[in-house]
Write a protein that holds these residues in place. Sequence first.
Motif, PDB file in Angstrom:
ATOM      1  N   TRP A 212       0.823  -1.218   0.000  1.00 48.63           N
ATOM      2  CA  TRP A 212       0.000   0.000   0.000  1.00 48.63           C
ATOM      3  C   TRP A 212       0.860   1.274   0.000  1.00 48.63           C
ATOM      4  O   TRP A 212       0.323   2.381  -0.031  1.00 48.63           O
ATOM      5  CB  TRP A 212      -0.931   0.006   1.205  1.00 48.63           C
TER       6      TRP A 212
ATOM      7  N   THR B  82       4.112   3.582  -1.734  1.00 46.70           N
ATOM      8  CA  THR B  82       4.876   3.796  -2.961  1.00 46.70           C
ATOM      9  C   THR B  82       6.349   3.453  -2.735  1.00 46.70           C
ATOM     10  O   THR B  82       6.771   3.175  -1.603  1.00 46.70           O
ATOM     11  CB  THR B  82       4.778   5.258  -3.409  1.00 46.70           C
TER      12      THR B  82
ATOM     13  N   TYR C 201       3.749   1.827  -7.119  1.00 47.32           N
ATOM     14  CA  TYR C 201       3.494   0.846  -6.062  1.00 47.32           C
ATOM     15  C   TYR C 201       4.175  -0.478  -6.419  1.00 47.32           C
ATOM     16  O   TYR C 201       4.453  -0.743  -7.597  1.00 47.32           O
ATOM     17  CB  TYR C 201       1.990   0.650  -5.889  1.00 47.32           C
TER      18      TYR C 201
ATOM     19  N   LYS D  56       3.211  -3.454  -6.896  1.00 47.70           N
ATOM     20  CA  LYS D  56       2.563  -4.274  -7.921  1.00 47.70           C
ATOM     21  C   LYS D  56       2.911  -3.819  -9.337  1.00 47.70           C
ATOM     22  O   LYS D  56       2.726  -4.569 -10.307  1.00 47.70           O
ATOM     23  CB  LYS D  56       1.042  -4.277  -7.734  1.00 47.70           C
TER      24      LYS D  56
END
Length: 269
Positions: free
Chosen positions: A105, A107, A146, A148
């Motif tokens: 969650w 950066t 992020y 992901k």
Amino acid sequence: MLSIVRSQEPDAGQAPVKIEGSGIVKYYEGKKRSTLALDNISFDVRDNEFVSFVGPSGCGKSTLLRIIAGLEEMSSGTLKIGGKDIEGPGADRGMVFQSYTLFPWLTVRQNIEFGLTLQGIPLFEKRRISERFMELVKLNKFANSYPKELSGGMKQRVAIARALANNPKVLLMDEPFGALDPQTKHSMQELLLDIWEKEKTTVVFITHDIEEAIFLSQRVYIMQAHPGRIKQTVAIPCSLRSQAHAKDSDAFLKLKKQVVSLIGDHADE
């Protein structure tokens, strides 16, 4: 005779010992019996030195690293960093695992600044530090991305930057490149050497990859399994990093063959 020399090889007569372990024993207690994981491990790591522990699965490499990190207790023996007993985790040690352990969650910038935030570092100073380490690991353009959105190699660069941002005296690395593809792994190895030379950080590196241990290290502790013991220490006295395709050179391949023979037939390659 082993013939690699690192450009920053510590002078044994001058460099102070950063980490010193003596007679370390580790038992894991089961319901019916105990298992001896580490048996009489003694080693030292000098200030600003890059040292690797290499050996087959089950030799206790990661267990030893977790003891150095203060995440596990040894059953007996002594372990000091900077002359003081290790009694638990501390800000003097940064840890990088094989799994990226980033906060999904947050950066890239926020992950790197996480430890600084916990320390109450002012915003301006946090930004200065995170900018420096994002530049060091070549992630400036991904500050607001992020996890992901990042590749495996990029995630591991964030993890390294996050560990270094807290200014540890020792960087502990547990097979940090084990999950990467060969090309990315080699790029990360070269990046790590560049960071080590710039930051003058003491590095303790765990791997089962013999080639990786030789390429990165100034000294390699070779371990054997069941129970984990240090079989031999190999000094790597001369740098091949300045040569093109160092890992393909005759000298490097000869070294690798010698280390493989020291580990034995059950080594994981």
